[in-house]
Design a protein around this motif. Structure first.
Motif, PDB file in Angstrom:
ATOM      1  N   GLN A 193       0.856  -1.190   0.000  1.00 39.33           N
ATOM      2  CA  GLN A 193       0.000   0.000   0.000  1.00 39.33           C
ATOM      3  C   GLN A 193       0.886   1.233   0.000  1.00 39.33           C
ATOM      4  O   GLN A 193       1.702   1.413   0.896  1.00 39.33           O
ATOM      5  CB  GLN A 193      -0.933   0.003   1.232  1.00 39.33           C
ATOM      6  CG  GLN A 193      -1.742   1.291   1.344  1.00 39.33           C
ATOM      7  CD  GLN A 193      -3.032   1.140   2.128  1.00 39.33           C
ATOM      8  OE1 GLN A 193      -3.590   0.046   2.208  1.00 39.33           O
ATOM      9  NE2 GLN A 193      -3.515   2.233   2.697  1.00 39.33           N
ATOM     10  N   HIS A 201       1.707  -1.023   4.451  1.00 38.39           N
ATOM     11  CA  HIS A 201       1.010  -2.253   4.858  1.00 38.39           C
ATOM     12  C   HIS A 201       1.492  -3.429   4.009  1.00 38.39           C
ATOM     13  O   HIS A 201       1.509  -3.356   2.783  1.00 38.39           O
ATOM     14  CB  HIS A 201      -0.501  -2.066   4.677  1.00 38.39           C
ATOM     15  CG  HIS A 201      -1.299  -3.319   4.908  1.00 38.39           C
ATOM     16  ND1 HIS A 201      -1.572  -3.786   6.169  1.00 38.39           N
ATOM     17  CD2 HIS A 201      -1.847  -4.217   4.046  1.00 38.39           C
ATOM     18  CE1 HIS A 201      -2.278  -4.916   6.074  1.00 38.39           C
ATOM     19  NE2 HIS A 201      -2.452  -5.198   4.794  1.00 38.39           N
ATOM     20  N   VAL A 227     -12.875  -4.580  -2.047  1.00 41.17           N
ATOM     21  CA  VAL A 227     -12.517  -3.880  -0.797  1.00 41.17           C
ATOM     22  C   VAL A 227     -11.936  -4.861   0.236  1.00 41.17           C
ATOM     23  O   VAL A 227     -11.030  -4.512   0.996  1.00 41.17           O
ATOM     24  CB  VAL A 227     -13.730  -3.095  -0.240  1.00 41.17           C
ATOM     25  CG1 VAL A 227     -13.361  -2.385   1.062  1.00 41.17           C
ATOM     26  CG2 VAL A 227     -14.202  -2.062  -1.258  1.00 41.17           C
ATOM     27  N   ASP A 228     -12.421  -6.109   0.227  1.00 40.89           N
ATOM     28  CA  ASP A 228     -11.790  -7.141   1.081  1.00 40.89           C
ATOM     29  C   ASP A 228     -10.300  -7.258   0.730  1.00 40.89           C
ATOM     30  O   ASP A 228      -9.441  -7.364   1.615  1.00 40.89           O
ATOM     31  CB  ASP A 228     -12.378  -8.533   0.812  1.00 40.89           C
ATOM     32  CG  ASP A 228     -13.805  -8.703   1.323  1.00 40.89           C
ATOM     33  OD1 ASP A 228     -14.204  -7.965   2.224  1.00 40.89           O
ATOM     34  OD2 ASP A 228     -14.492  -9.602   0.791  1.00 40.89           O
ATOM     35  N   VAL A 230      -8.367  -5.043  -0.612  1.00 43.44           N
ATOM     36  CA  VAL A 230      -7.640  -3.864  -0.111  1.00 43.44           C
ATOM     37  C   VAL A 230      -7.322  -4.053   1.372  1.00 43.44           C
ATOM     38  O   VAL A 230      -6.196  -3.815   1.823  1.00 43.44           O
ATOM     39  CB  VAL A 230      -8.457  -2.572  -0.326  1.00 43.44           C
ATOM     40  CG1 VAL A 230      -7.827  -1.406   0.434  1.00 43.44           C
ATOM     41  CG2 VAL A 230      -8.573  -2.247  -1.806  1.00 43.44           C
ATOM     42  N   GLU A 231      -8.321  -4.490   2.123  1.00 43.79           N
ATOM     43  CA  GLU A 231      -8.115  -4.652   3.564  1.00 43.79           C
ATOM     44  C   GLU A 231      -6.975  -5.642   3.856  1.00 43.79           C
ATOM     45  O   GLU A 231      -6.110  -5.385   4.683  1.00 43.79           O
ATOM     46  CB  GLU A 231      -9.411  -5.130   4.216  1.00 43.79           C
ATOM     47  CG  GLU A 231      -9.314  -5.205   5.731  1.00 43.79           C
ATOM     48  CD  GLU A 231     -10.692  -5.058   6.384  1.00 43.79           C
ATOM     49  OE1 GLU A 231     -11.665  -5.622   5.834  1.00 43.79           O
ATOM     50  OE2 GLU A 231     -10.766  -4.399   7.423  1.00 43.79           O
ATOM     51  N   THR A 235      -3.869  -1.226  -0.856  1.00 47.42           N
ATOM     52  CA  THR A 235      -4.538  -0.611  -2.013  1.00 47.42           C
ATOM     53  C   THR A 235      -3.920  -1.044  -3.345  1.00 47.42           C
ATOM     54  O   THR A 235      -4.599  -1.046  -4.363  1.00 47.42           O
ATOM     55  CB  THR A 235      -4.495   0.928  -1.931  1.00 47.42           C
ATOM     56  OG1 THR A 235      -3.231   1.313  -1.402  1.00 47.42           O
ATOM     57  CG2 THR A 235      -5.591   1.461  -1.045  1.00 47.42           C
TER      58      THR A 235
ATOM     59  N   ARG B   5     -17.737   1.101   3.584  1.00 44.84           N
ATOM     60  CA  ARG B   5     -16.860   0.429   4.529  1.00 44.84           C
ATOM     61  C   ARG B   5     -15.606   1.268   4.738  1.00 44.84           C
ATOM     62  O   ARG B   5     -15.066   1.828   3.783  1.00 44.84           O
ATOM     63  CB  ARG B   5     -16.470  -0.919   3.926  1.00 44.84           C
ATOM     64  CG  ARG B   5     -15.974  -1.885   4.950  1.00 44.84           C
ATOM     65  CD  ARG B   5     -16.075  -3.265   4.351  1.00 44.84           C
ATOM     66  NE  ARG B   5     -14.806  -3.932   4.388  1.00 44.84           N
ATOM     67  CZ  ARG B   5     -14.528  -4.976   3.629  1.00 44.84           C
ATOM     68  NH1 ARG B   5     -15.407  -5.411   2.740  1.00 44.84           N
ATOM     69  NH2 ARG B   5     -13.381  -5.573   3.737  1.00 44.84           N
ATOM     70  N   ILE B   7     -11.709   1.447   5.944  1.00 43.43           N
ATOM     71  CA  ILE B   7     -10.456   0.787   6.308  1.00 43.43           C
ATOM     72  C   ILE B   7      -9.528   1.894   6.811  1.00 43.43           C
ATOM     73  O   ILE B   7      -9.197   2.807   6.051  1.00 43.43           O
ATOM     74  CB  ILE B   7      -9.828   0.062   5.098  1.00 43.43           C
ATOM     75  CG1 ILE B   7     -10.810  -0.972   4.535  1.00 43.43           C
ATOM     76  CG2 ILE B   7      -8.501  -0.599   5.494  1.00 43.43           C
ATOM     77  CD1 ILE B   7     -10.372  -1.602   3.227  1.00 43.43           C
ATOM     78  N   ILE B  12     -10.403   4.430  -0.558  1.00 48.58           N
ATOM     79  CA  ILE B  12     -10.851   3.647  -1.713  1.00 48.58           C
ATOM     80  C   ILE B  12     -11.172   4.645  -2.825  1.00 48.58           C
ATOM     81  O   ILE B  12     -12.069   5.474  -2.669  1.00 48.58           O
ATOM     82  CB  ILE B  12     -12.099   2.805  -1.363  1.00 48.58           C
ATOM     83  CG1 ILE B  12     -11.809   1.832  -0.212  1.00 48.58           C
ATOM     84  CG2 ILE B  12     -12.629   2.070  -2.593  1.00 48.58           C
ATOM     85  CD1 ILE B  12     -10.843   0.722  -0.524  1.00 48.58           C
TER      86      ILE B  12
END
Lengths: 278, 114
Positions: A193, A201, A227-228, A230-231, A235, B5, B7, B12
């Motif tokens: 990221q 990260h 988005v999962d 990304v988490e 990114t 969501r 983070i 995003i």
């Protein structure tokens, strides 16, 4: 009939371009990464690909946000490496395989993957660096077909959809009437990221699980949303979508020929895999 | 509409951010070309005007502050081209955003490999 010999997936960190230009392959910082390639090159020399289908993500060189395709295919006679704005040396142009490009374009759209067709396209580090890893003299012995996946603007194509695109590429190549060997490449990742307070990260545990799944359980990552991803991976870790497309194209028995994993190269968990398709 | 969501420490880059940041990203996209990088360096203010940056975006560019640039709608891939003009690498940028020194940031990356 065309044959997919396998897939090579690898990180494409821009600063690697600087390291190549400065000849730092044996430098202690870079050596663990570059040491991943002699075995990949030996395997490529053995399987003799005629064409590379390169699955990658443009980083604001060919595409701007005025027109941002989710999936695009190059159908050009040639692809130039040009200035990306931060001083990575450019490389010699890549010869396209127009016949295979147009076959894929027709087949994929017929298979309900609505590709954006590009008769002109310039390519950035995500395309050029992996080619230079395999052919350091930059005298390209293969023709190329670029497949671009949007990792810039959300929503991204889902992991599930990317894997299915790969399967459609696999079917299209199998139905191609010329007797050629095709190597599929998927570039980018793994976890990293670049921006925000979470910059830096890295998720080693997820990356190792993902690499294992590439061999043994290729749909494992398709459980995750954009988005999962990304988490878990950051990114830019979402670039593993390109790996999933490449893996999806392997429809035979897949065996791991070689892999390499090293943290960090720049801000990235750097990885390479060589997968044979029999 | 469902809640977005969150983070922590992460943006995003979706349609909402893309709408906010379009002019800024378009200017950064122009930095692919050397002539444009030179024109920017000659007169930063005039170049920002040419691309229609708003006050928040102009201030973030003037400060070369990555968190401010992100808040103004910048996308990492395009901002990297802005950073490249000043020879900033990704550890410089990482250090700036996390409030660490460059050495501390690099050590954090190395530690992630253990």
């Amino acid at each position: 009939m065309a044959n997919i010999v396998g897939a090579i997936t690898t990180t494409h960190v821009p600063s690697i371009g600087g390291a190549i230009a400065k000849g730092l392959q044996q430098d202690p910082y870079w050596k663990p990464f570059f040491d991943g390639f002699p075995k990949a090159r030996d395997w490529v020399a053995k399987v003799k690909p005629d064409v590379v289908v390169m699955v990658y993500n443009d980083h604001g060189l060919n595409f701007f946000l005025d027109k941002q395709p989710t999936f695009a295919i190059g159908c050009a006679p040639e692809y130039k490496s040009v200035d990306e704005g931060w001083g990575i040396p450019t490389m010699p142009a890549f010869q396209g395989d127009e016949d295979l490009s147009w076959h894929l374009q027709k087949s994929l759209i017929g298979d309900e993957f609505d590709m954006v067709t590009c008769q002109e396209m310039v390519v950035d580090h995500a395309f050029t660096l992996p080619m230079a890893f395999l052919w350091p003299d930059q005298k390209w012995p293969v023709r190329v077909v670029p497949i671009n996946v949007n990792t810039v603007l959300f929503p991204l194509p889902s992991a599930k959809r990317c894997y299915k695109l790969g399967q459609a590429i696999g079917r299209a190549v199998a139905a191609y009437d010329k007797n050629i060997n095709v190597l599929v490449m998927g570039t980018g990742g793994l976890s990293h990221q670049l921006e925000g307070k979470r910059a830096g990260h890295i998720n080693k545990e997820f990356d190792l699980k993902f690499m294992d799944s590439m061999v043994n359980d290729p749909t494992w990552a398709t459980q995750y949303s954009d988005v999962d991803l990304v988490e878990h991976t950051g990114t830019q870790g979402v670039e593993l979508l390109n790996w999933l497309v490449a893996r999806g194209a392997l429809t035979g028995k897949v065996t791991l020929e070689h892999s390499n994993f090293h943290i960090p190269i720049s801000n990235t968990a750097a990885a390479t895999m060589v997968l044979a398709n029999n | 509409m469902s809640e977005k969501r969150v983070i922590p420490g992460t943006t995003i880059f979706d349609g909402d951010v893309a709408r906010t940041g379009y002019a800024l990203n378009k200017m950064c996209y122009s930095f692919n070309e050397k002539a444009n990088r030179e024109e920017f360096l000659k007169d930063e203010d005039a170049y920002c005007t040419k691309y229609g940056l708003n006050d928040q975006q102009r201030a973030a560019i003037a400060a070369k502050n990555v968190l401010q640039l992100l808040a103004a709608g910048g996308n990492a891939y395009f901002l990297a081209k802005f950073g490249g003009i000043f020879g900033l690498d990704m550890q410089d940028i990482g250090a700036q955003q996390t409030g660490m020194t460059k050495e501390e940031f690099k050590a954090k990356l190395v530690a992630a490999g253990r």
